[in-house]
Enzyme design. Structure first.
Site, short mmCIF file in Angstrom:
data_model
loop_
_atom_site.label_atom_id
_atom_site.label_comp_id
_atom_site.label_asym_id
_atom_site.label_seq_id
_atom_site.Cartn_x
_atom_site.Cartn_y
_atom_site.Cartn_z
N ARG A 171 0.81 -1.20 0.00
CA ARG A 171 0.00 0.00 0.00
C ARG A 171 0.85 1.27 0.00
O ARG A 171 0.34 2.37 -0.11
CB ARG A 171 -0.93 0.01 1.22
CG ARG A 171 -1.85 -1.18 1.31
CD ARG A 171 -2.70 -1.17 2.57
NE ARG A 171 -3.66 -0.10 2.58
CZ ARG A 171 -3.64 0.91 3.44
NH1 ARG A 171 -2.69 0.99 4.34
NH2 ARG A 171 -4.56 1.85 3.39
N ARG A 175 8.08 6.65 -5.27
CA ARG A 175 7.90 7.46 -6.48
C ARG A 175 9.21 8.15 -6.85
O ARG A 175 9.91 8.66 -5.98
CB ARG A 175 6.81 8.51 -6.26
CG ARG A 175 5.46 7.90 -5.93
CD ARG A 175 4.39 8.98 -5.79
NE ARG A 175 3.10 8.38 -5.47
CZ ARG A 175 2.29 8.82 -4.54
NH1 ARG A 175 2.62 9.89 -3.82
NH2 ARG A 175 1.12 8.24 -4.30
N ARG A 249 -4.80 -4.99 16.11
CA ARG A 249 -4.23 -3.83 16.77
C ARG A 249 -5.34 -2.79 16.93
O ARG A 249 -6.25 -2.69 16.11
CB ARG A 249 -3.10 -3.23 15.95
CG ARG A 249 -1.90 -4.11 15.84
CD ARG A 249 -1.22 -4.36 17.17
NE ARG A 249 -0.38 -3.23 17.58
CZ ARG A 249 0.30 -3.19 18.70
NH1 ARG A 249 0.24 -4.20 19.56
NH2 ARG A 249 1.06 -2.15 19.00
N ARG A 279 1.93 8.76 15.34
CA ARG A 279 1.71 9.94 14.52
C ARG A 279 0.90 10.97 15.30
O ARG A 279 0.33 10.66 16.35
CB ARG A 279 0.99 9.58 13.22
CG ARG A 279 -0.36 8.90 13.39
CD ARG A 279 -0.98 8.55 12.04
NE ARG A 279 -2.28 7.89 12.19
CZ ARG A 279 -3.10 7.64 11.19
NH1 ARG A 279 -2.78 7.99 9.95
NH2 ARG A 279 -4.26 7.03 11.39
N GLU A 300 -1.42 9.76 18.50
CA GLU A 300 -1.97 8.42 18.29
C GLU A 300 -0.98 7.36 18.75
O GLU A 300 0.21 7.39 18.40
CB GLU A 300 -2.33 8.20 16.83
CG GLU A 300 -2.91 6.84 16.52
CD GLU A 300 -3.35 6.69 15.07
OE1 GLU A 300 -3.09 5.62 14.49
OE2 GLU A 300 -3.93 7.65 14.51
#
Length: 366
Positions: A171, A175, A249, A279, A300
């Protein structure tokens, strides 16, 4: 006119209810105090900022049918999620792109040069990656893996990346241009008034009844009262954990309010293992069309799911998959009930996947 019971009011349950209610009676039962599942949003009483109470949700899809469907219930405002990552006191762009590569290695590569350089770092001894770590080493080599994936992944999943399936990393692209759009999907946005409005409109029909704060066990469901039951809760919970608990999780948050702008971006990851949170999301940046003097941000944290927690991410380790097979065998013995959504099928699914599945399922019962 048939009568349906839907357990859960997230996207799976709410889309099903909306699709089936026209010529049927639908009863939605939700164990929480609100509709919308983990996509629930609400206005912060102090600041007026729309809060993603269970973490950031940026709608992104390549499914035009789903995109058009969801816009019946909201105004979807275009939004690009530009995630940053902090590693050893430096701020980098994610996904790994040409800017990240040049900044990290202190180079000024062109796209072709960067591609050749990253290929030279790849672990060529790995033919077919068998786990997350091998996938990362094959894609970006040891240094970038250690910087952006190892610590973050270990905090997020609570285990060594070598224990996780390789599919998780697919995912996250690499680039060789300066595109820092976190998602590759062509259709991306956030509902102008938050996600809760969507669920309110979906469930606003005289043939739909919603019961909140009620947790139904399998023994409590009166199948004789309904023509069919749709279940979107955890599959192991439905069977009372007879084969054990599947690995999930969960995440939890610490909320902070401040003046002005705290971090200047919607989402910043913390890649160092030593930083306990994974994060920080600052919610005013999810609605850049609004102006707020104050700000609200959430730190978080990730942890293993216990009995009192809301499961978020299926771990799908080898032991989990063996246990899941047993639960699927139990499920296949049942009639008059459909298991649907992320928790009931034990799959990682984005919002557009959940909606598409619910739309397709509803066609079988309309």
């Amino acid at each position: 006119m048939k009568k349906y019971l839907i357990i859960g009011s997230g996207f799976s349950g709410s889309v099903l209810a909306q699709q089936l209610c026209e010529n049927n009676i639908v009863h939605v039962v939700e164990e929480r105090s609100h509709i919308g599942g983990n996509c629930y949003t609400e206005k912060d009483a102090e600041t007026g900022i729309t809060l993603h109470q269970y973490g950031p949700h940026i709608f992104n899809t390549d499914n035009v049918e789903v995109w058009n469907y969801i816009q019946q219930f909201c105004e979807m405002v275009p939004f690009i999620n530009r995630v940053k990552s902090i590693y050893q006191n430096q701020v980098y762009s994610l996904p790994i792109n040409l800017h990240t590569i040049n900044q990290f290695f202190k180079k000024d590569f062109s796209p072709k040069e960067a591609k050749s350089f990253i290929e030279s770092l790849s672990d060529t001894s790995i033919d077919v990656p068998q786990n997350f770590e091998e996938q990362a080493l094959k894609f970006v080599g040891k240094d970038l893996y250690k910087a952006f994936f190892y610590g973050y992944t270990k905090k997020q999943w609570g285990c060594e990346p070598s224990e996780l399936p390789a599919s998780i990393l697919k995912r996250l692209p690499v680039r060789f241009n300066y595109n820092d759009n976190y998602y590759a999907m062509p259709l991306q946005g956030i509902p102008r008034n938050g996600y809760t409005e969507i669920f309110e409109k979906m469930l606003n029909h005289p043939n739909i009844t919603v019961t909140l704060n009620k947790k139904l066990t399998a023994e409590e469901i009166d199948f004789s009262e309904y023509d069919h039951v749709f279940y979107s809760g955890p599959i192991d919970a439905y069977f009372d954990y007879k084969y054990g608990r599947l690995g999930y999780r969960t995440v939890f948050f610490e909320k902070f309010t401040d003046e002005g702008d705290f971090q200047g971006n919607a989402v910043i990851n913390y890649a160092d293992q030593e930083t306990p949170h994974t994060r920080i999301h600052e919610h005013k940046h999810f609605t850049p069309w609004e102006e707020h003097d104050k700000t609200v941000y959430f730190k978080e944290f990730s942890k293993e799911t216990d009995e009192k927690d809301i499961p978020y991410y299926p771990k799908r380790l080898q032991g989990d998959m063996e246990m899941l097979e047993k639960y699927f065998e139990e499920k296949d013995k049942l009639s008059n009930i459909t298991f649907i959504g992320r928790l009931a099928t034990y799959r990682y699914m984005d919002m557009h996947h959940v909606i598409a599945e619910a739309l397709e399922t509803a066609k079988q019962f309309q």
